[in-house]
Design a protein around this motif. Structure first.
Motif, PDB file in Angstrom:
ATOM      1  N   VAL A  19       0.844  -1.206   0.000  1.00  0.00           N
ATOM      2  CA  VAL A  19       0.000   0.000   0.000  1.00  0.00           C
ATOM      3  C   VAL A  19       0.877   1.253   0.000  1.00  0.00           C
ATOM      4  CG1 VAL A  19      -1.777   1.278   1.266  1.00  0.00           C
ATOM      5  CG2 VAL A  19      -1.932  -1.215   1.064  1.00  0.00           C
ATOM      6  N   GLU A  38      10.779   2.591   5.333  1.00  0.00           N
ATOM      7  CA  GLU A  38      10.476   1.165   5.470  1.00  0.00           C
ATOM      8  C   GLU A  38      11.477   0.488   6.414  1.00  0.00           C
ATOM      9  OE1 GLU A  38       8.169  -1.228   4.791  1.00  0.00           O
ATOM     10  OE2 GLU A  38       9.628  -2.582   5.714  1.00  0.00           O
ATOM     11  N   ILE A  50      -2.464 -13.037  -2.296  1.00  0.00           N
ATOM     12  CA  ILE A  50      -2.183 -13.649  -3.608  1.00  0.00           C
ATOM     13  C   ILE A  50      -3.236 -13.306  -4.647  1.00  0.00           C
ATOM     14  CG2 ILE A  50      -0.747 -15.578  -2.851  1.00  0.00           C
ATOM     15  CD1 ILE A  50      -3.298 -17.316  -2.993  1.00  0.00           C
ATOM     16  N   CYS A  51      -4.459 -12.937  -4.222  1.00  0.00           N
ATOM     17  CA  CYS A  51      -5.538 -12.730  -5.201  1.00  0.00           C
ATOM     18  C   CYS A  51      -5.752 -11.226  -5.397  1.00  0.00           C
ATOM     19  CB  CYS A  51      -6.839 -13.350  -4.714  1.00  0.00           C
ATOM     20  SG  CYS A  51      -6.692 -15.105  -4.382  1.00  0.00           S
ATOM     21  N   GLN A 109       2.524 -11.540  -3.080  1.00  0.00           N
ATOM     22  CA  GLN A 109       2.518 -10.128  -2.664  1.00  0.00           C
ATOM     23  C   GLN A 109       3.860  -9.447  -2.923  1.00  0.00           C
ATOM     24  OE1 GLN A 109       0.373  -9.108   0.912  1.00  0.00           O
ATOM     25  NE2 GLN A 109       1.976  -7.746   1.605  1.00  0.00           N
ATOM     26  N   VAL A 132      10.325   4.059  11.684  1.00  0.00           N
ATOM     27  CA  VAL A 132       9.700   5.165  12.406  1.00  0.00           C
ATOM     28  C   VAL A 132       9.621   4.786  13.881  1.00  0.00           C
ATOM     29  CG1 VAL A 132       7.592   6.522  12.717  1.00  0.00           C
ATOM     30  CG2 VAL A 132       8.338   5.876  10.412  1.00  0.00           C
ATOM     31  N   THR A 169       3.120   1.483  14.134  1.00  0.00           N
ATOM     32  CA  THR A 169       3.759   2.336  15.143  1.00  0.00           C
ATOM     33  C   THR A 169       3.061   3.696  15.191  1.00  0.00           C
ATOM     34  OG1 THR A 169       5.869   1.299  14.611  1.00  0.00           O
ATOM     35  CG2 THR A 169       5.990   3.362  15.810  1.00  0.00           C
ATOM     36  N   ARG A 227      -0.762 -22.413  -3.141  1.00  0.00           N
ATOM     37  CA  ARG A 227      -1.079 -21.946  -1.788  1.00  0.00           C
ATOM     38  C   ARG A 227      -2.185 -22.841  -1.261  1.00  0.00           C
ATOM     39  NH1 ARG A 227      -1.514 -16.870   0.296  1.00  0.00           N
ATOM     40  NH2 ARG A 227      -3.062 -16.785   1.924  1.00  0.00           N
ATOM     41  N   ASP A 292      -3.485  -1.922   6.023  1.00  0.00           N
ATOM     42  CA  ASP A 292      -3.646  -2.663   7.280  1.00  0.00           C
ATOM     43  C   ASP A 292      -3.437  -1.778   8.512  1.00  0.00           C
ATOM     44  OD1 ASP A 292      -4.117  -4.914   5.789  1.00  0.00           O
ATOM     45  OD2 ASP A 292      -2.601  -6.165   6.764  1.00  0.00           O
ATOM     46  N   LEU A 305      -5.421  -6.614   1.026  1.00  0.00           N
ATOM     47  CA  LEU A 305      -4.607  -5.772   0.153  1.00  0.00           C
ATOM     48  C   LEU A 305      -5.481  -5.052  -0.868  1.00  0.00           C
ATOM     49  CD1 LEU A 305      -2.098  -4.627  -1.074  1.00  0.00           C
ATOM     50  CD2 LEU A 305      -1.662  -6.823  -2.172  1.00  0.00           C
ATOM     51  N   ASN A 306      -6.488  -5.761  -1.381  1.00  0.00           N
ATOM     52  CA  ASN A 306      -7.327  -5.108  -2.410  1.00  0.00           C
ATOM     53  C   ASN A 306      -7.967  -3.836  -1.864  1.00  0.00           C
ATOM     54  OD1 ASN A 306      -6.959  -6.837  -4.712  1.00  0.00           O
ATOM     55  ND2 ASN A 306      -8.066  -8.416  -3.594  1.00  0.00           N
TER      56      ASN A 306
HETATM   57  C1  LIG Z   1      -2.043 -15.335   4.927  1.00  0.00           C
HETATM   58  C2  LIG Z   1      -2.549 -14.078   4.333  1.00  0.00           C
HETATM   59  C3  LIG Z   1      -3.189 -14.106   3.094  1.00  0.00           C
HETATM   60  C4  LIG Z   1      -3.698 -12.949   2.514  1.00  0.00           C
HETATM   61  N1  LIG Z   1      -4.325 -13.005   1.284  1.00  0.00           N
HETATM   62  C5  LIG Z   1      -4.801 -11.879   0.718  1.00  0.00           C
HETATM   63  C6  LIG Z   1      -5.339 -11.860  -0.622  1.00  0.00           C
HETATM   64  O1  LIG Z   1      -5.351 -12.868  -1.321  1.00  0.00           O
HETATM   65  N2  LIG Z   1      -5.816 -10.673  -1.119  1.00  0.00           N
HETATM   66  C7  LIG Z   1      -5.768  -9.532  -0.376  1.00  0.00           C
HETATM   67  O2  LIG Z   1      -6.254  -8.489  -0.869  1.00  0.00           O
HETATM   68  N3  LIG Z   1      -5.213  -9.501   0.858  1.00  0.00           N
HETATM   69  C8  LIG Z   1      -4.720 -10.633   1.408  1.00  0.00           C
HETATM   70  N4  LIG Z   1      -4.087 -10.587   2.638  1.00  0.00           N
HETATM   71  C9  LIG Z   1      -3.942  -9.292   3.331  1.00  0.00           C
HETATM   72  C10 LIG Z   1      -2.716  -8.528   2.837  1.00  0.00           C
HETATM   73  O3  LIG Z   1      -1.546  -9.295   2.953  1.00  0.00           O
HETATM   74  C11 LIG Z   1      -2.573  -7.229   3.613  1.00  0.00           C
HETATM   75  O4  LIG Z   1      -3.815  -6.571   3.616  1.00  0.00           O
HETATM   76  C12 LIG Z   1      -1.498  -6.332   3.001  1.00  0.00           C
HETATM   77  O5  LIG Z   1      -0.206  -6.807   3.245  1.00  0.00           O
HETATM   78  C13 LIG Z   1      -1.596  -4.910   3.567  1.00  0.00           C
HETATM   79  O6  LIG Z   1      -0.599  -4.120   2.991  1.00  0.00           O
HETATM   80  P1  LIG Z   1      -0.023  -2.866   3.774  1.00  0.00           P
HETATM   81  O7  LIG Z   1       0.985  -2.257   2.859  1.00  0.00           O
HETATM   82  O8  LIG Z   1      -1.135  -2.059   4.304  1.00  0.00           O
HETATM   83  O9  LIG Z   1       0.681  -3.490   5.069  1.00  0.00           O
HETATM   84  P2  LIG Z   1       1.928  -4.468   5.166  1.00  0.00           P
HETATM   85  O10 LIG Z   1       1.995  -5.366   4.001  1.00  0.00           O
HETATM   86  O11 LIG Z   1       1.869  -5.078   6.509  1.00  0.00           O
HETATM   87  O12 LIG Z   1       3.175  -3.496   5.066  1.00  0.00           O
HETATM   88  C14 LIG Z   1       3.504  -2.642   6.144  1.00  0.00           C
HETATM   89  C15 LIG Z   1       4.964  -2.277   5.998  1.00  0.00           C
HETATM   90  O13 LIG Z   1       5.300  -1.335   7.012  1.00  0.00           O
HETATM   91  C16 LIG Z   1       6.576  -1.662   7.528  1.00  0.00           C
HETATM   92  N5  LIG Z   1       6.646  -1.097   8.888  1.00  0.00           N
HETATM   93  C17 LIG Z   1       6.007  -1.515  10.008  1.00  0.00           C
HETATM   94  N6  LIG Z   1       6.319  -0.724  11.045  1.00  0.00           N
HETATM   95  C18 LIG Z   1       7.165   0.213  10.580  1.00  0.00           C
HETATM   96  C19 LIG Z   1       7.843   1.322  11.169  1.00  0.00           C
HETATM   97  N7  LIG Z   1       7.701   1.598  12.467  1.00  0.00           N
HETATM   98  N8  LIG Z   1       8.652   2.077  10.405  1.00  0.00           N
HETATM   99  C20 LIG Z   1       8.809   1.806   9.086  1.00  0.00           C
HETATM  100  N9  LIG Z   1       8.202   0.754   8.473  1.00  0.00           N
HETATM  101  C21 LIG Z   1       7.393  -0.020   9.216  1.00  0.00           C
HETATM  102  C22 LIG Z   1       6.627  -3.172   7.485  1.00  0.00           C
HETATM  103  O14 LIG Z   1       7.979  -3.637   7.477  1.00  0.00           O
HETATM  104  C23 LIG Z   1       5.902  -3.466   6.174  1.00  0.00           C
HETATM  105  O15 LIG Z   1       6.776  -3.536   5.083  1.00  0.00           O
HETATM  106  C24 LIG Z   1      -3.561 -11.726   3.211  1.00  0.00           C
HETATM  107  C25 LIG Z   1      -2.905 -11.679   4.454  1.00  0.00           C
HETATM  108  C26 LIG Z   1      -2.394 -12.838   5.009  1.00  0.00           C
HETATM  109  C27 LIG Z   1      -1.675 -12.764   6.336  1.00  0.00           C
END
Ligand SMILES: Cc1cc2nc3c(=O)[nH]c(=O)nc-3n(C[C@H](O)[C@H](O)[C@H](O)COP(=O)(O)OP(=O)(O)OC[C@H]3O[C@@H](n4cnc5c(N)ncnc54)[C@H](O)[C@@H]3O)c2cc1C
Length: 521
Positions: A19, A38, A50-51, A109, A132, A169, A227, A292, A305-306
């Motif tokens: 995201v 990051e 994955i989807c 992902q 951070v 955080t 998967r 998230d 993720l979507n």
């Molecule tokens: C098993 C599993 C299957 C999934 N399948 C699907 C699917 O098929 N389709 C779908 O849409 N979603 C799916 N999801 C959900 C999806 O993985 C998450 O919604 C997605 O990763 C969210 O992305 P994000 O960038 O918001 O957060 P994240 O991917 O969690 O990225 C957050 C980033 O912030 C970084 N970070 C954390 N704290 C700090 C800090 N203090 N300072 C700097 N960086 C920091 C982390 O290192 C990380 O890189 C699945 C999740 C899981 C666990």
């Protein structure tokens, strides 16, 4: 390595997951310089999303990340569910040959992160190994303390977007908490490498002979990866359940049952339980939350993720307009209300899917068993076991919905709806084909049906749609016109949502719409 962090930036993005990286690329496309902070040294490892939905493919397409995604990913349109060994559902998601993208693409992902990162240009940079630590908010910006490879550094930002995931955080620093519920049922997530000839589909088994009492999901991914998700019993210890000696025999038993006999090796094992959590607001002064960090929704229905990518698509243009002085700051309140509304809808769908995939109590289990048994013979019951895959949420009730005249033939393109797709022919019908969605994602677009509309605001691009261009009749029908030559205006937001529609060609209606909704002052 010395950090190359600047002292001050217009936008800091905490978290370079999918995201954060996508938002960074989208913001730079809107002309807004930004940095991503990051904590990790690179893309995520292991098995997560994955989807990837059609809507997410469109959003990634706004920054050119769709091409590598399509080259690598495995598109699919439907799936099959089985009760024991009998197929009880064969579902298809809406799809047609003229569509730009498959309804869903399977891809790991970390590839999404790589493609979003590659889409970032010179005005956006990611600082790996930077974490951070603290956030101080002020009325005109934030001060971040960041742990870098060469010590602590401070960064001033006019705006901070928290994309730092489920354990944010930034959320903690602001003293905010997610609200909602968690489910008890646990799923083991296993990635294995095995060659297969099987079609790309979502495959589900309820109570299969290979693993009696369990529910098993299978998805193909690129690089010959399967998967496999399976539910563990309520009385099983999660720590024991993920030990290879407990996982591998279950996987082998299932592969054998379905006739997948090629050699295989495990790549990843983890455990998951569904959560339905959200912040009540995604805007806190100069700090915005996305992905998230803002919400956790169940994986069943693939809305995690979507929906995070949809947050990024909604936020990027609004933040850009506010920073550029084209819109007042309160436009960002609509980011929060629209996306909190979307999360609540996603949670409602996700909760239903979760209750079916991992029934939380005896009553749910009984109901599921009844539905599955009946579905064997009764096609009407099969709708109950449809997995409700992710689709874009309508922004009903949004303050940005500018209204519409009466007398449209359908509600598909009502204000607040995602603008319907249509395949059109360029050059007034003499050129090559293009999809309407290819014109969205940057600024406001006004579809001008059946004529011209002089006097549109300078920040609204006119897109004429004539009957000759509308070779499949998709545009006039889906946008609710009575015939192909009818004159009408449809105002589409930069994120591809309909803002208003009006009969006739009075450009003043568009100007009024932008003013009355507070987009322009
Ligand atoms: C098993 C599993 C299957 C999934 N399948 C699907 C699917 O098929 N389709 C779908 O849409 N979603 C799916 N999801 C959900 C999806 O993985 C998450 O919604 C997605 O990763 C969210 O992305 P994000 O960038 O918001 O957060 P994240 O991917 O969690 O990225 C957050 C980033 O912030 C970084 N970070 C954390 N704290 C700090 C800090 N203090 N300072 C700097 N960086 C920091 C982390 O290192 C990380 O890189 C699945 C999740 C899981 C666990």
């Amino acid at each position: 390595m010395k950090t190359s962090l600047p002292d001050r930036v217009p936008v800091a993005i905490a978290g370079g997951g999918p995201v954060g990286l996508t938002l960074s690329a989208l913001l730079w496309r809107q002309g807004i310089a930004n940095v991503v902070i990051e904590a990790d040294e690179g893309y995520c490892t292991g098995s997560r999303a994955i989807c990837i939905s059609r809507r997410s493919q469109e959003i990634l397409g706004w920054v050119g990340a769709d091409a590598p995604l399509l080259a690598k990913g495995l598109g699919w349109v439907g799936g099959r569910s089985h009760f024991r060994q009998t197929e009880v559902l064969h579902f298809q998601m809406p799809s047609e040959v003229t569509q730009r993208f498959a309804p869903m693409v399977n891809i790991q992902q970390f590839y999404i992160e790589e493609y979003a990162h590659q889409a970032m240009a010179e005005g956006a940079s990611v600082h790996w190994n930077h974490q951070v630590r603290s956030v101080i908010t002020e009325s005109n910006g934030v001060t971040l303390t960041i742990e870098t490879p060469d010590g602590e550094r401070q960064l001033q930002a006019d705006w901070l977007v928290a994309c730092d995931g489920g354990r944010s955080t930034v959320r903690d620093q602001l003293g905010l908490q997610l609200e909602g519920t968690q489910y008890e049922g646990r799923y083991v997530i296993v990635d294995i490498r095995q060659k297969t000839q099987r079609a790309v589909e979502r495959l589900a088994w309820f109570d299969p002979p290979s693993n009696p009492g369990s529910t098993i999901l299978m998805h193909r991914q690129p690089d010959d990866v399967w998967r496999i998700d399976y539910q563990i019993r309520d009385d099983e210890d999660p720590a024991e359940a993920v030990k290879p000696e407990n996982v591998l025999p279950r996987v082998q038993s299932h592969l054998q049952m379905i006739g997948e006999t090629e050699p295989w090796e495990p790549l990843w094992i983890s455990i998951y339980n569904a959560k339905c959590l959200t912040l009540p607001s995604y805007r806190h002064g100069r700090v915005l939350f996305a992905g998230d960090a803002a919400h956790l929704v169940p994986i069943f229905g693939v809305r995690g993720l979507n929906s995070g990518l949809d947050d990024a698509g909604n936020l990027a243009w609004k933040l850009a307009r506010v920073i550029q002085g084209a819109s007042p700051e309160r436009l960002l309140d609509s980011y929060s209300t629209e996306r909190v509304h979307a999360t609540r809808e996603n949670i409602a769908y996700g909760a239903k899917s979760t209750e079916f995939m991992a029934p939380p109590d005896f009553a749910f289990r009984l109901m599921r068993e009844a539905a599955l048994r009946l579905a064997v013979d009764d096609p009407h019951v099969r709708a109950l076991i449809n997995p409700r895959q992710s689709s874009p949420i309508e922004y009903t009730g949004s303050t940005l919905n500018a209204g519409e005249d009466a007398g449209w033939t359908n509600a598909l393109a009502a204000p607040g709806a995602p603008a319907p797709e249509a395949l059109l022919r360029s050059d007034g019908g003499n050129g090559g084909d293009f999809h309407l969605s290819q014109r969205f994602g940057l600024g406001f677009v006004c579809l001008v049906f059946g004529g011209t509309a002089p006097g549109l605001p300078s920040d609204v691009q006119a897109l004429p749609v004539t009957a000759a261009m509308d070779v499949h009749g998709q545009a006039w029908q889906r946008y609710g016109l009575r015939h192909a030559d009818e004159a009408a205006l449809v105002l589409v937001r930069p994120d591809g949502y309909v803002m208003g529609r009006w009969h006739g060609l009075n450009a003043a209606r568009v100007t009024q719409a932008l003013q009355s909704t507070g987009v322009s002052e």
